[in-house]
Design an enzyme around this catalytic site. Structure first.
Site, mmCIF file in Angstrom:
data_model
loop_
_atom_site.group_PDB
_atom_site.id
_atom_site.type_symbol
_atom_site.label_atom_id
_atom_site.label_comp_id
_atom_site.label_asym_id
_atom_site.label_seq_id
_atom_site.Cartn_x
_atom_site.Cartn_y
_atom_site.Cartn_z
ATOM 1 N N ASP A 70 -4.767 -2.218 -7.963
ATOM 2 C CA ASP A 70 -5.196 -0.903 -7.581
ATOM 3 C C ASP A 70 -4.464 0.219 -8.850
ATOM 4 O O ASP A 70 -5.040 1.008 -9.012
ATOM 5 C CB ASP A 70 -4.577 -0.424 -6.186
ATOM 6 C CG ASP A 70 -3.135 -0.843 -5.980
ATOM 7 O OD1 ASP A 70 -2.267 -1.182 -6.896
ATOM 8 O OD2 ASP A 70 -2.719 -0.604 -4.880
ATOM 9 N N ASP A 480 7.965 -0.163 -4.964
ATOM 10 C CA ASP A 480 7.620 -1.270 -3.816
ATOM 11 C C ASP A 480 8.435 -2.166 -3.513
ATOM 12 O O ASP A 480 8.878 -2.656 -2.647
ATOM 13 C CB ASP A 480 6.106 -1.641 -4.111
ATOM 14 C CG ASP A 480 5.362 -0.792 -4.120
ATOM 15 O OD1 ASP A 480 5.494 0.616 -3.801
ATOM 16 O OD2 ASP A 480 4.061 -0.835 -4.570
#
Length: 884
Positions: A70, A480
């Site tokens: 992404d 993350d």
């Protein structure tokens, strides 16, 4: 366990870093002294670390596969080494949005051709429009067709697709589904130009959250997939039947039966949900569709699977469980091209207790599950998991049943069975690519083995970096997955930072004269936002938060580790002695300031906010604003104090509509001098001094001499050397940089989605002398040199080096001479360098041990003109290898 992709690049955009042109100067400054050095670039291995929403296999060439991420670019599978090769490292600073890949398509007619639809955000966060990049050499080089609208590789709905597709019969025809109400687009010249399909009837209407004023969740997700029925065309003639998926819960699927001349909504189709995927089994005449009530990749509470008979128009609900029993949507969807009645699908949004994978061998009539309950909460798995190559995938967790660690996955929107091998399956998760090579065991009652198949694919967003003078060479703060302590850059660390596990680490620091003392801050849904280590980051314990803290912010450790200054989100700047058990508010400095420590004086700390520099000489209790003027007015600034130099501070940052560059202070921030040759700078870091130099080496991500790049200075900024090249740019590199205090020339660079990149000088000047003499193994050897593809001006080759002797090799270095002036451009699975016609390829650590009777493979791309004769001879050390 929910991991959210960090929007690091947005921080730069908010400050205007990428908007407009540089400020005009009254007079042209003298040209900077610029040189170039040849560097070898690698990743500090983490293996994965982010969401992989798409995996695509070529349907005509075995072992040719691509993965899209992404925010971290695209990759090509390298079968010989079971690794992924990055393909978009050439994306530069100004085009950073092109590292977000919304779709990828491989050409089954000409497997050398691959296409990527790129662009990260459809709202204002990405200032540029999207593009379709095309390659005729499997991604080694690219040409770009800019589009008149934006694409969203990191937008909601990015796991749906593929939105880009090549006609399997007439490969000059491509379709692209656009977001934001821009409709369906087509190219008839192999992606060179694009035009909207004016008669396509539906541009989509679904948005995740129409009330979102940022434009992120409120964007229309648009056209989400294109699928061709290859049986309705012949070679060189456009495929007649094309299916298109639309983000519209009532009108999700359209079809053309005349090669796109007209389009009709498929009659009788289910309504109320979005079709995430549409996969065609042309042999049996079935179009399979995976539905969810939401666009994903995080959300989705209900789902169904449907089968459409292309010949009769019959719809059949083939959901493996009743819709009422779902708490997830379906997305990952694939058929076995060797056994077309075999279908698999994922419950992509089943966060707890785990994702689910379903399998049918009778076209969806009956299903089996990857796992099921025996008696709740106990479960039985059809698989075993081996994460020994990426042990951090357990997250150091100890969950209660029915949850397990490692998880089978989450955000599992990419699922593909190898079209040439029914035993191999790959699927993407929010953190890695998992795969198996014994999938057939599923049907036979045995267990199949799931392992990470992600080596070479590095997809972390980097917020901060530190290289202490002793202990581990690299500490990282990541989005993350928190961050890692690398004791060996070539090996995956056993675990990310834990106790606590921050979802995102925002800042870290160590005590310069006591590097065993380390502090990090970060984000956590519930729990503390600061942690400390007394063993160089190997083990951690949580600190306590002052009232009001909502995010990690920035943190600084005193030079001797005796105290800390913390500027968290949600609260003002605070200071504490010891390990943060009792914080006190600092005076004289605004909330949200960036804080750093002097690297010599343990009572001196610095801060910056909105154009003002602040100094504390009492351990952070009180700060005073410096009289320094001319600094950047915004907050897009990074600054650092020089190790070993009291009061020696370097500051980088700014915006194109104001002050922008690199500043230096030698009086503790009382005054700053702007370096005249640096037009823009966004990071600054220090490393070991050059041989003969007294001052530490400077590193920066900057624009100098009109060129954007990674630069090094060994003379306090008087002259600069660009150390990256146009093939190694990695989009946005504005978060952090640091040199290595123990290795001259080594630099660690942050990226926004390509992990931690580190570089070592191959030469030290404008000419690369090669990697130097390598180990000289003994015994016989054989080389197989194969040109795998060739195009005008370039080619790709694979080299297999076999140990045909009786003793193992512990490292190798292969040499040859190009006979026709060929020039290397890129290599993988080897360190390769060229001087004149002579080429040297060395092992890269992990592939140095070659047992007798075994072989090792590597590949490269190169330029050529005229003729492309193969090398006549290969030498391993002092011996000549046989050629195969």
């Amino acid at each position: 366990m929910r991991r959210t992709r960090i929007l690091t690049a947005v921080l730069a955009l908010a400050a205007g870093l990428l908007s407009g042109a540089p400020t005009a100067l009254a007079a042209d400054p003298p040209a900077p002294k610029l040189a170039a050095d040849t560097y070898t670039w690698k990743n500090a291995r983490i293996d994965g670390g982010g969401f992989v929403p798409g995996i695509v296999f070529n349907r005509s060439e075995k072992n040719l596969a691509y993965a899209r991420t992404d925010i971290g670019g695209a990759y090509r599978w390298q079968e010989s080494s079971k690794t992924w090769t990055p393909l978009l490292d050439s994306v530069g600073w100004d085009d950073w949005g092109h590292t977000g890949v919304v779709s990828i398509a491989t050409d089954s007619v000409d497997p050398n051709r691959v296409y990527a639809a790129v662009g990260t955000y459809t709202n204002s966060w990405d200032p540029k429009n999207g593009a379709v990049m095309r390659s005729s050499d499997r991604g080694a080089s690219w040409r770009t067709a800019n589009l008149p609208f934006k694409l969203g590789g990191n937008m909601p709905g990015r796991g749906m697709g593929e939105r880009l597709a090549v006609d399997p019969n007439r490969n000059s025809v491509l379709y692209l589904g656009a977001p934001s109400g821009k409709g369906l687009w087509r190219s008839t010249d192999s992606g060179t130009t694009w035009s909207q399909v004016a008669n396509f009837p539906n541009v989509g209407n679904y948005a995740q959250d129409p009330s979102d004023t940022s434009g992120y969740a409120s964007d229309n997700q648009g056209i989400v997939w294109v699928t061709f029925d290859e049986s309705t065309g012949t070679a060189q003639n456009a495929t007649k039947t094309v299916y298109v998926g639309v983000a519209d819960k009532d009108n999700a699927v359209y079809r053309s039966t005349d090669a796109g001349a007209t389009w009709q909504r498929l009659a009788g189709q289910p309504t109320g949900q979005l079709a995430h995927k549409g996969v065609l089994d042309a042999k049996n005449g079935y179009l399979y569709l995976a539905y969810s009530d939401k666009g994903g990749p995080y959300d989705g509470g209900k789902g169904r699977l449907w089968r459409y008979a292309t010949g009769t128009g019959t719809w059949t609900n083939i959901s493996p469980v009743a819709e009422a029993d779902t708490f997830y949507g379906f997305s990952g969807l694939t058929v076995d091209r060797q056994k077309p009645g075999t279908v698999m699908a994922t419950a992509y949004s089943a966060w707890w207790p785990d994702t689910q994978i379903f399998r049918s061998t009778d076209s969806g009539a009956t299903w089996t599950k990857a796992w099921d309950y025996t008696s709740y909460p106990n479960r039985e798995n059809r698989y075993t998991m081996d994460v020994s190559s990426s042990p951090w995938l357990t997250w150091g967790a100890h969950p209660q049943p029915p949850e397990q660690t490692p998880k089978l996955g989450w955000m599992t929107e990419a699922l593909e069975i190898d079209p040439f091998d029914s035993n191999r399956m790959m699927y993407g998760t929010g953190a890695t690519i998992y795969g198996t090579e014994n999938l057939g065991n599923w049907d036979g009652g045995g267990k199949f083995t799931v392992k990470p198949m992600v080596r070479g694919l590095e997809e972390t967003a980097v917020n901060d970096l530190a290289s202490p003078p002793s202990g581990a060479p690299l500490l990282s703060a990541l989005g993350d997955i928190g961050g890692f302590r690398h004791t060996d850059l070539t090996k995956v660390p056993s675990m990310m930072f834990t106790q606590p596990n921050f979802t995102t680490t925002t800042s870290l620091d160590f005590a310069e004269s006591n590097p065993d003392t380390v502090v990090r801050t970060g984000n956590l849904d519930s729990g503390p936002h600061i942690a400390f280590s007394t063993d160089n980051g190997a083990n951690w314990f949580a600190g306590t938060d002052p009232s009001g803290v909502s995010g990690g912010g920035t943190v600084a450790a005193a030079a001797d580790g005796s105290r800390f200054v913390w500027s968290p989100e949600g609260a003002g700047v605070h200071h504490a002695t010891g390990f943060g058990t009792s914080w006190q508010a600092s005076q004289g400095i605004p909330a949200g300031a960036i804080v750093e420590a002097d690297r010599v004086d343990p009572k001196t700390f610095y801060g910056f906010k909105s154009g003002k520099f602040y100094v504390s000489t009492d351990g952070g209790a009180t700060f005073k604003a410096s009289p320094a003027t001319g600094l950047p007015s915004g907050d897009s600034v990074r600054f650092k104090a020089l190790p070993g130099g009291k009061g020696d501070v370097w500051l980088a940052g700014g915006a194109t509509d104001g002050a922008y560059g690199l500043w230096h202070s030698t009086d503790g921030g009382a005054s700053f001098t702007k370096l005249p040759d640096v037009e823009q700078a966004d990071t600054v870091g220090f490393g070991k001094a050059a041989p003969g130099a007294s001052y530490q080496t400077l590193y920066t991500s900057a624009k100098i001499g009109g060129v954007r790049g990674i630069f090094r200075s060994t003379d306090k900024g008087a002259s600069w050397t660009r150390i990256n090249d146009d093939a190694h740019q990695w989009g946005w590199t504005g978060a952090a940089i640091t040199g290595d205090p123990r290795v001259y020339g080594r630099v660690y660079v942050s990226t926004n989605g390509r992990g931690v990149v580190y570089g070592d000088s191959s030469g030290g000047g404008t000419t690369d002398p090669g990697p130097g003499p390598g180990p000289a193994p003994t015994g016989a050897c054989t080389v197989t040199y194969k040109v795998t593809s060739q195009w005008t001006g370039g080619f790709q080759a694979d080299v297999q080096l076999s140990n045909t002797g009786t003793s193992a090799w512990n490292g190798w270095s292969l040499n040859w001479t190009f006979p026709d002036g060929q020039k290397l451009t890129q290599a993988w699975n080897a360190e390769a360098a060229q001087s004149g016609a002579a080429v040297t390829a060395k092992n890269i650590g992990w592939n140095g041990n070659v047992a007798a009777g075994s072989s090792v493979s590597f590949g490269f791309t190169a330029n050529w003109s005229g003729t492309n004769t193969k090398p006549a001879a290969f030498r391993l050390g002092e011996q000549t290898c046989a050629t195969g």
